[in-house]
Enzyme design. Structure first.
Site, PDB file in Angstrom:
ATOM      1  N   HIS A 307       0.851  -1.184   0.000  1.00 52.20           N
ATOM      2  CA  HIS A 307       0.000   0.000   0.000  1.00 52.20           C
ATOM      3  C   HIS A 307       0.886   1.233   0.000  1.00 52.20           C
ATOM      4  O   HIS A 307       1.943   1.226   0.628  1.00 52.20           O
ATOM      5  CB  HIS A 307      -0.901   0.010   1.247  1.00 52.20           C
ATOM      6  N   ASP A 364      -8.012  -5.188  -0.182  1.00 58.37           N
ATOM      7  CA  ASP A 364      -8.529  -6.011  -1.277  1.00 58.37           C
ATOM      8  C   ASP A 364      -8.170  -7.490  -1.153  1.00 58.37           C
ATOM      9  O   ASP A 364      -8.640  -8.307  -1.938  1.00 58.37           O
ATOM     10  CB  ASP A 364      -8.006  -5.477  -2.627  1.00 58.37           C
TER      11      ASP A 364
HETATM   12  N1  CMC Z   1       4.194  -7.628  -4.825  1.00 67.28           N
HETATM   13  C1  CMC Z   1       5.540  -7.632  -4.974  1.00 67.28           C
HETATM   14  N2  CMC Z   1       6.320  -6.540  -4.763  1.00 67.28           N
HETATM   15  C2  CMC Z   1       5.703  -5.401  -4.418  1.00 67.28           C
HETATM   16  C3  CMC Z   1       4.305  -5.328  -4.249  1.00 67.28           C
HETATM   17  C4  CMC Z   1       3.536  -6.491  -4.463  1.00 67.28           C
HETATM   18  N3  CMC Z   1       2.224  -6.473  -4.319  1.00 67.28           N
HETATM   19  N4  CMC Z   1       3.963  -4.058  -3.897  1.00 67.28           N
HETATM   20  C5  CMC Z   1       5.110  -3.369  -3.854  1.00 67.28           C
HETATM   21  N5  CMC Z   1       6.173  -4.174  -4.156  1.00 67.28           N
HETATM   22  C6  CMC Z   1       7.592  -3.809  -4.136  1.00 67.28           C
HETATM   23  C7  CMC Z   1       7.960  -2.988  -5.368  1.00 67.28           C
HETATM   24  O1  CMC Z   1       8.401  -3.825  -6.418  1.00 67.28           O
HETATM   25  C8  CMC Z   1       9.066  -2.110  -4.811  1.00 67.28           C
HETATM   26  O2  CMC Z   1      10.232  -2.907  -4.714  1.00 67.28           O
HETATM   27  P1  CMC Z   1      11.692  -2.225  -4.916  1.00 67.28           P
HETATM   28  O3  CMC Z   1      11.840  -1.242  -3.813  1.00 67.28           O
HETATM   29  O4  CMC Z   1      12.645  -3.377  -4.858  1.00 67.28           O
HETATM   30  O5  CMC Z   1      11.668  -1.587  -6.282  1.00 67.28           O
HETATM   31  C9  CMC Z   1       8.608  -1.806  -3.387  1.00 67.28           C
HETATM   32  O6  CMC Z   1       7.797  -2.930  -3.022  1.00 67.28           O
HETATM   33  C10 CMC Z   1       7.806  -0.518  -3.243  1.00 67.28           C
HETATM   34  O7  CMC Z   1       6.717  -0.591  -4.164  1.00 67.28           O
HETATM   35  P2  CMC Z   1       6.130   0.655  -4.978  1.00 67.28           P
HETATM   36  O8  CMC Z   1       5.488   0.148  -6.230  1.00 67.28           O
HETATM   37  O9  CMC Z   1       7.201   1.713  -5.110  1.00 67.28           O
HETATM   38  O10 CMC Z   1       5.053   1.188  -3.962  1.00 67.28           O
HETATM   39  P3  CMC Z   1       3.842   2.127  -4.304  1.00 67.28           P
HETATM   40  O11 CMC Z   1       3.511   2.851  -3.074  1.00 67.28           O
HETATM   41  O12 CMC Z   1       4.144   2.951  -5.527  1.00 67.28           O
HETATM   42  O13 CMC Z   1       2.665   1.120  -4.734  1.00 67.28           O
HETATM   43  C11 CMC Z   1       0.819  -0.363  -4.602  1.00 67.28           C
HETATM   44  C12 CMC Z   1       1.646   0.725  -3.889  1.00 67.28           C
HETATM   45  C13 CMC Z   1      -0.453  -0.631  -3.826  1.00 67.28           C
HETATM   46  C14 CMC Z   1       0.419   0.171  -6.009  1.00 67.28           C
HETATM   47  C15 CMC Z   1       1.670  -1.637  -4.744  1.00 67.28           C
HETATM   48  O14 CMC Z   1       2.005  -2.121  -3.460  1.00 67.28           O
HETATM   49  C16 CMC Z   1       0.983  -2.731  -5.565  1.00 67.28           C
HETATM   50  O15 CMC Z   1       1.083  -2.719  -6.802  1.00 67.28           O
HETATM   51  N6  CMC Z   1       0.243  -3.678  -4.899  1.00 67.28           N
HETATM   52  C17 CMC Z   1      -0.517  -4.698  -5.597  1.00 67.28           C
HETATM   53  C18 CMC Z   1      -1.848  -4.105  -6.089  1.00 67.28           C
HETATM   54  C19 CMC Z   1      -2.838  -3.902  -4.951  1.00 67.28           C
HETATM   55  O16 CMC Z   1      -3.053  -4.769  -4.121  1.00 67.28           O
HETATM   56  N7  CMC Z   1      -3.479  -2.717  -4.970  1.00 67.28           N
HETATM   57  C20 CMC Z   1      -4.531  -2.376  -3.975  1.00 67.28           C
HETATM   58  C21 CMC Z   1      -4.073  -1.262  -3.077  1.00 67.28           C
HETATM   59  S1  CMC Z   1      -5.137  -1.028  -1.640  1.00 67.28           S
HETATM   60  C22 CMC Z   1      -6.699  -0.612  -2.226  1.00 67.28           C
HETATM   61  C23 CMC Z   1      -6.796   0.548  -3.142  1.00 67.28           C
HETATM   62  O17 CMC Z   1      -5.957   1.444  -3.212  1.00 67.28           O
HETATM   63  O18 CMC Z   1      -7.793   0.581  -3.842  1.00 67.28           O
END
Ligand code: CMC
Length: 428
Positions: A307, A364
């Site tokens: 998140h 989710d």
């Molecule tokens: N699986 C594997 N690795 C992950 C995941 C995941 N679900 N989420 C983040 N990471 C890793 C990412 O690769 C990065 O690694 P590194 O530092 O080595 O490059 C690190 O964790 C930080 O991730 P980020 O993408 O920079 O974080 P963000 O704040 O931009 O993204 C997120 C947040 C929710 C988009 C992301 O965690 C994600 O894609 N999660 C899966 C989709 C999901 O479940 N979304 C629902 C969010 S909650 C409800 C809502 O918002 O509606």
């Protein structure tokens, strides 16, 4: 802490006031930066460090896993309140009295009829259309059926627009599902509660009596409360920025629905279930999917994990996990998907990759399992999220308009070609 921030750019130094929130969060107010520095701006892709507004609706502390609506904890609201009370709280700032709640519900019911011509629009969609695409289009179409824009200086007009959309969106949600399932479009009954009525509109068959299952109704009510607001997330920021151009409420909501659809946002609930199904088909091999999620050469992510704001357990996920257990138990359903989800969660919580990055299950991760137990098709999961989020979007839109916020218009740093002389087509 001093109440000024100092910035040195070359030989020039600038001072900016600090703004403090009621929970002691601090922001640097850089409103004057570009003018005083003659052109310097800040850049922050994804707005990871950027506050877009001041808001008094929802507080969340991602480090501590705290979520509160108007000061009330999500745990208390999920356990003790009803969705419609929470909607009133978010939109108008206080929990309603009994009379206010009754009046609010009556006004919503009085505004629930959707122009019958909307059925023709629904007819034009192919059955294969994704329900989120249909819902976003229909919400936008409501603007055409209700063309007068809301005068935000009139409390009465604002209220009318709010009860209209609170009344009509559940009808559209139900119709979207019935369209995809080939069922006749129907209405519920004014004698039913908000969530009961939604369930009747969604599930009643034309040839049989429908009785609302109270376990399902309570669980759905709780899910809606948990989804009702989440401060400046992607879809809410979209609603605020579209509304900041003085586009109407329904048009702003339609854009919010489109933003929610993406799998990184609300669309994750559908993606989670599809992922769990794929793992089940793959002999429940959770280790394989964990390895894929950690492999930087693989675009696969563990859906329902991580998140932007929570770097601790998402408090909503804790409540939903318990609710999933309870609903499945009460309905006498044994779903192997739930076991796979729990195994995956345990592996992730003990895996250094997820621990170091503070990736926990989000809202989710378990919600789809409950929706499925309720008989809601997987493509409808994000639509259910949208209906739950409706009061939050309305509250944020209303706050933005009443606060007379300026039009949202970020700047950029241009990194393209500098001036080039035009070449005629024969010279290219
Ligand atoms: N699986 C594997 N690795 C992950 C995941 C995941 N679900 N989420 C983040 N990471 C890793 C990412 O690769 C990065 O690694 P590194 O530092 O080595 O490059 C690190 O964790 C930080 O991730 P980020 O993408 O920079 O974080 P963000 O704040 O931009 O993204 C997120 C947040 C929710 C988009 C992301 O965690 C994600 O894609 N999660 C899966 C989709 C999901 O479940 N979304 C629902 C969010 S909650 C409800 C809502 O918002 O509606």
């Amino acid at each position: 802490m001093a109440d000024l921030a100092k910035l040195q750019i070359g030989e020039n130094s600038y001072e900016f006031p600090l703004i403090k929130g009621s929970e002691n969060e601090v922001a640097i107010d850089i409103k004057t930066l570009r003018v005083t520095s003659k052109g310097v701006i800040t850049i922050d892709p994804g707005y990871k460090n950027t506050g877009a507004c001041k808001s008094s609706i929802t507080f969340l502390d991602g480090e501590k896993g705290i979520l509160r609506y108007r000061g009330y904890s999500i745990e208390d609201l999920a356990e003790k309140a009803q969705f419609l009370e929470v909607a009133f709280l978010l939109i108008f700032g206080e929990l309603p009295t009994k009379d206010q709640l009754t009046q609010f519900h009556e006004d919503i019911k009085d505004n629930a009829i959707v122009d019958d011509d909307v059925r023709k629009i629904i007819d034009a969609f192919p059955k294969s259309a994704h329900p989120m695409g249909i819902l976003s289009s229909l919400t936008s179409a409501l603007t055409a059926f209700n063309p007068s824009s809301v005068n935000v200086d009139s409390e009465e007009e604002m209220y009318k627009a709010i009860v209209k959309i609170m009344g009509k969106l559940p009808v559209l949600v139900a119709w979207v599902m019935r369209k995809v399932q080939g069922l006749p479009l129907n209405y519920g009954s004014k004698s039913l509660g908000y969530v009961e009525n939604l369930m009747t509109m969604m599930f009643a068959k034309p040839n049989e009596e429908y009785t609302v299952n109270s376990i399902v109704k309570d669980a759905l009510d709780k899910l809606f409360i948990l989804h009702a607001d989440h401060e400046q997330n992607c879809s809410t920021s979209t609603v605020r920025i579209v509304g900041s151009s003085h586009a109407g409420l329904f048009a702003s909501l339609s854009s919010g629905i489109s933003a929610l659809w993406g799998p990184l946002h609300g669309g994750a609930n559908q993606a989670v279930l599809e992922m769990l199904e794929a793992i089940k088909e793959d002999d429940g091999d959770t280790k394989k999917y964990m390895a894929k999620a950690k492999d930087k050469n693989d675009s696969f992510r563990l859906m329902g994990f991580g998140h932007r704001v929570y770097k601790n357990f998402d408090p909503r996920a804790k409540i939903i996990k318990l609710a999933a257990d309870q609903v499945l138990n009460d309905l006498g359903i044994s779903d192997p998907i739930l076991d796979i989800a729990k195994a995956l969660e345990q592996e992730a919580l003990n895996d250094p990759y997820f621990v170091e990055r503070k990736l926990y299950p989000n809202v989710d991760f378990y919600s789809g399992i409950i929706y499925r137990a309720m008989g809601i098709p997987v493509e409808m999961f994000t639509v259910m999220f949208a209906l739950g989020r409706l009061p939050g979007w309305i509250a944020q839109w209303r706050e933005m308009r009443l606060g007379k916020e300026p039009i949202g218009r970020p700047r950029q740093i241009y990194v393209g070609q500098t001036y080039r002389k035009f070449k005629n087509i024969s010279q290219r």
